[in-house]
Motif scaffolding. Structure first.
Motif, PDB file in Angstrom:
ATOM      1  N   GLU A   1      12.520 -12.875  43.769  1.00  9.40           N
ATOM      2  CA  GLU A   1      11.097 -12.817  43.432  1.00  9.40           C
ATOM      3  C   GLU A   1      10.669 -11.434  42.950  1.00  9.40           C
ATOM      4  O   GLU A   1       9.591 -11.277  42.348  1.00  9.40           O
ATOM      5  CB  GLU A   1      10.239 -13.243  44.635  1.00  9.40           C
ATOM      6  N   ASP A   2      11.482 -10.411  43.200  1.00  6.65           N
ATOM      7  CA  ASP A   2      11.130  -9.052  42.776  1.00  6.65           C
ATOM      8  C   ASP A   2      11.646  -8.710  41.386  1.00  6.65           C
ATOM      9  O   ASP A   2      11.280  -7.679  40.823  1.00  6.65           O
ATOM     10  CB  ASP A   2      11.685  -8.016  43.767  1.00  6.65           C
TER      11      ASP A   2
ATOM     12  N   THR B   1      12.608 -10.104  37.379  1.00  3.53           N
ATOM     13  CA  THR B   1      12.564 -11.108  36.315  1.00  3.53           C
ATOM     14  C   THR B   1      13.386 -10.597  35.149  1.00  3.53           C
ATOM     15  O   THR B   1      13.174  -9.482  34.667  1.00  3.53           O
ATOM     16  CB  THR B   1      11.118 -11.364  35.846  1.00  3.53           C
TER      17      THR B   1
ATOM     18  N   SER C   1       6.679  -9.061  37.220  1.00  2.91           N
ATOM     19  CA  SER C   1       7.216  -8.867  38.572  1.00  2.91           C
ATOM     20  C   SER C   1       7.490  -7.379  38.777  1.00  2.91           C
ATOM     21  O   SER C   1       7.306  -6.559  37.868  1.00  2.91           O
ATOM     22  CB  SER C   1       8.506  -9.685  38.774  1.00  2.91           C
ATOM     23  N   LYS C   2       7.920  -7.008  39.966  1.00  2.00           N
ATOM     24  CA  LYS C   2       8.179  -5.605  40.291  1.00  2.00           C
ATOM     25  C   LYS C   2       9.203  -5.001  39.334  1.00  2.00           C
ATOM     26  O   LYS C   2       9.007  -3.899  38.810  1.00  2.00           O
ATOM     27  CB  LYS C   2       8.690  -5.504  41.736  1.00  2.00           C
TER      28      LYS C   2
ATOM     29  N   HIS D   1      10.703  -6.078  36.001  1.00  2.00           N
ATOM     30  CA  HIS D   1      10.732  -7.026  34.881  1.00  2.00           C
ATOM     31  C   HIS D   1      11.488  -6.363  33.734  1.00  2.00           C
ATOM     32  O   HIS D   1      11.045  -5.364  33.174  1.00  2.00           O
ATOM     33  CB  HIS D   1       9.311  -7.386  34.444  1.00  2.00           C
TER      34      HIS D   1
END
Length: 715
Positions: free
Chosen positions: A412-413, A415, A527-528, A530
């Motif tokens: 989730e952090d 992409t 995202s964090k 990307h």
């Protein structure tokens, strides 16, 4: 054949003439009724056969009735010619035998008897070519299906279309020449004794659309130029090729061998001794097909030159004056070569034509070819070294400590958006230098006035970047400043390809600043961490290995895989854009669907300012290894809009990795292409590509395509 029906109708009309007596009128009326009854009975008979026999039985009930109603059903006299391999007046009708039988010949050789329920002659509509001579037997009745009517029923993905495709491949062997050429190369790879005569014979049988004069005595200088740019530049002085996909240990010391250049293919080629080249390919399938096919063009055209320049006095003069280009051209004017052929040869070898022609006359286009499939080994191969460098570059970009692995970062952090395509077109959108120094670049352009090849641009930024290409060539200090600004903006270029020929450019989306990129790009990380990873162009089967390694590394962190390239168009014109809904294989019935995501087609159309075609694409084994049969087959039966060389190799791996759960089920896979040539048009195929466009300056419709694709990566 059709005249029989016309005669019968004329008889019916004449029977209704008002000048006839009442008795004669009654007789004529009865004859007309009998004719109509016969037509009705024939139609009913045709309907019965059509609805119960493949492939026409795969039509719906309504379509079957409509087809029979639209077509003529005609009884024939024995030996009526239905299809002929040499009929210049052919109307390309297809036929369905309603009753009786017909006889099939190849030239004068009898092949078989075909009977009721057989559909034949579809080759006429598809290829404007007949593969057989077919004539009627006794009491033969056929339904005639004109090409315009047949076309209506060959709908995309219909069961009729799929069955006809199956029959063309499995029963009529329309791809036989292509398959035999590829099979011979596979046998060469397995160690059979190679024969130049056999190889060239299989190659000529292809009748490649890229080599239209292959079987002519005229020299095809356009195709030869295309091949020459993809072969080693010492091709006319080489006698032997050692071909492999693993660099031999002795070549690890470049000071003991000579590197040989190729203009349009990033291949590693070394001259180990005079007359011998070692060729290191990216794979021993697609890249091997490509190399051998280009070599075949060279051998075919070399033989034509030798026949036209066989005088020993001419050979002496070429050797004596080989360094005087104007003298060489003067000598050639007094030979069998046409003016156009001399000009074409001069384009191939503009600086040392005499030397190459003299070499060709001596060398005879004869080559010893050894293909080495490396034995088992444990060393990291080219792709493993490449993906290792990709991870090092990713860590450097994000300033991660050396202890980090890709799996250390939660999905989730991070992409990852992957974009294969032109580095220049991609970085032109995000690199800050041009947008911060716009006035300086345009002032330089007004002063230096570099001549642009591209005449029409879609926007001011396209003009700016076209001039910037020449501006950066003018000063090393400017390039260093561009690199500094790109580093501050999270753009990292990585040129060391580890032997793959595939460059890497990484972008940290959190560092791209509005106002310092293309104004149509609105940068916003999702995202964090990307990252957009732009990779250079892969080649054929190599694409599978590259994308597989990237998916192994990043897994479910990958949100989208975007492939932008150039393709041959089966619709439209040069400069138009193709968007693939699915991708077909050229040697099997394999097809893979794509996930276009939320791509806005209206926005894309407005950005490219050219026609946009959405439909299936065809992946071929090589730009040369295709012909009009293959292309018309996939155009008319599978409704393909274009062809290229990598799509299916990417798509198959993406599909497989989705199914086994390594990447997300909803991973986006977009494939879009700029039409660079029209392979079915001999005046607009790849051999005519020179001088028409400049990819260095930027192609307007392609620039628009990149803008839309890159912007979607920030959404």
């Amino acid at each position: 054949m059709k005249a029989l029906l016309v005669q019968s109708m004329e008889r019916a009309k004449s029977s209704m003439s008002p000048s006839l007596s009442p008795m004669t009128k009654q007789q004529s009326f009865e004859e007309a009724r009998m004719e109509a009854r016969k037509v009705s009975e024939l139609k009913q008979l045709a309907l019965k056969e059509v609805e119960s026999t493949p492939p026409l039985m795969y039509l719906s009930d309504a379509e079957v009735k409509s087809l029979v109603e639209e077509c003529e059903v005609v009884p024939l006299e024995k030996d009526t010619e239905l299809t002929s391999m040499n009929n210049p007046l052919d109307t390309w009708d297809a036929y369905f035998i309603v009753r009786g039988e017909a006889y099939v010949f190849k030239e004068r050789k009898f092949l078989e008897v075909i009977s009721k329920g057989t559909l034949f002659g579809v080759d006429g509509y598809l290829f404007h070519k007949r593969f057989y001579n077919i004539s009627s037997g006794e009491e033969c009745t056929v339904m005639i299906i004109p090409p315009d009517i047949l076309k209506k029923y060959l709908k995309k993905d219909s069961r009729l279309t799929l069955n006809l495709a199956r029959n063309m491949v499995l029963k009529q062997n329309i791809l036989e020449s292509l398959n035999k050429f590829k099979e011979y190369i596979k046998q060469m790879r397995s160690g059979i004794s190679y024969s130049k005569r056999e190889l060239v014979r299989y190659y000529k049988a292809i009748d490649s659309t890229l080599h239209p004069l292959c079987n002519s005595t005229d020299i095809d200088t356009d195709s030869w130029l295309y091949a020459n740019r993809r072969l080693p530049q010492n091709i006319t002085s080489t006698l032997a090729f050692f071909i492999t996909n693993k660099c031999p240990e002795m070549l690890a010391h470049p000071d003991i061998v000579t590197s040989v250049n190729t203009i349009s293919r990033p291949r590693q080629i070394f001259q180990t001794m005079p007359g011998k080249n070692v060729v290191i390919l990216r794979d021993l399938e697609t890249d091997l097909y490509d190399f051998i096919a280009n070599l075949c063009i060279h051998m075919v055209e070399s033989e034509k030159v030798m026949k036209k320049l066989r005088s020993p006095i001419l050979f002496r003069d070429l050797v004596m004056h080989c360094e005087d280009q104007s003298k060489v051209l003067s000598i050639l004017e007094n030979t069998e070569l046409t003016k156009e052929e001399i000009q074409g040869l001069h384009r191939i070898w503009p600086n040392n034509l005499g030397e190459h022609l003299a070499n060709t006359l001596t060398q005879h286009g004869d080559y010893e070819i050894v293909i080495s499939d490396p034995a088992s080994h444990l060393k990291l191969d080219a792709t493993e070294n490449w993906v290792r460098k990709l991870w090092f570059a990713t860590r450097e970009l994000l300033q991660l400590k050396s202890g980090y692995t890709c799996q250390s970062i939660p999905n989730e952090d991070m992409t990852i958006d992957i974009l294969q395509g032109s580095r220049r077109a991609f970085t032109n959108l995000l690199s800050p230098y041009c947008y911060l120094h716009r006035e300086e670049i345009m002032a330089w352009a007004n002063d230096k006035k570099p001549k642009l090849i591209t005449k029409n641009f879609n926007c001011e930024e396209d003009v700016l970047n076209a001039y910037a290409y020449y501006y950066f060539m003018d000063s090393e200090d400017v390039i260093k400043e561009r690199q500094r600004l790109e580093s501050e903006s999270g753009i990292l270029r990585f040129d060391k390809s580890g032997g793959t020929g595939v460059s890497i450019t990484l972008v940290d989306c959190s560092k791209i600043k509005p106002g310092q990129c293309d104004p149509r790009i609105l940068p916003k990380p999702v995202s964090k961490y990307h990252i957009i990873i732009n990779i250079g162009y892969t080649f054929g089967v190599q694409s599978s290995d590259i994308i597989r390694s990237m998916m192994n590394m990043f897994g479910k962190k990958i949100r989208s895989i975007n492939i932008i390239g150039k393709a041959g168009g089966l619709v439209g014109n040069k400069g138009d854009i193709l968007l693939a809904s699915r991708i077909h294989s050229d040697d099997s019935f394999e097809v893979v669907n794509n996930n276009l995501g939320s791509l806005n087609l209206k926005t894309l159309q407005e950005a490219v300012k050219r026609p946009l075609y959405v439909g299936p694409m065809l992946t071929v084994a090589g730009t040369i290894i295709q012909n009009s049969l293959l292309l018309n087959f996939y155009k008319k039966l599978c409704h393909c809009v274009g062809l290229e060389m990598e799509g299916l190799h990417f798509a198959k791996e993406i599909k497989k990795y989705k199914e086994i759960g390594i990447v997300r089920e909803d991973v986006i896979s977009r494939f879009a292409y700029y039409i660079s040539d029209l392979p079915l048009d001999p005046n607009s195929n790849l051999s005519k590509e020179e001088g028409e466009i400049s990819f260095e300056e930027g192609v307007p419709s392609l620039n628009g395509l990149y803008r839309v694709f890159v912007q979607t990566l920030f959404e």
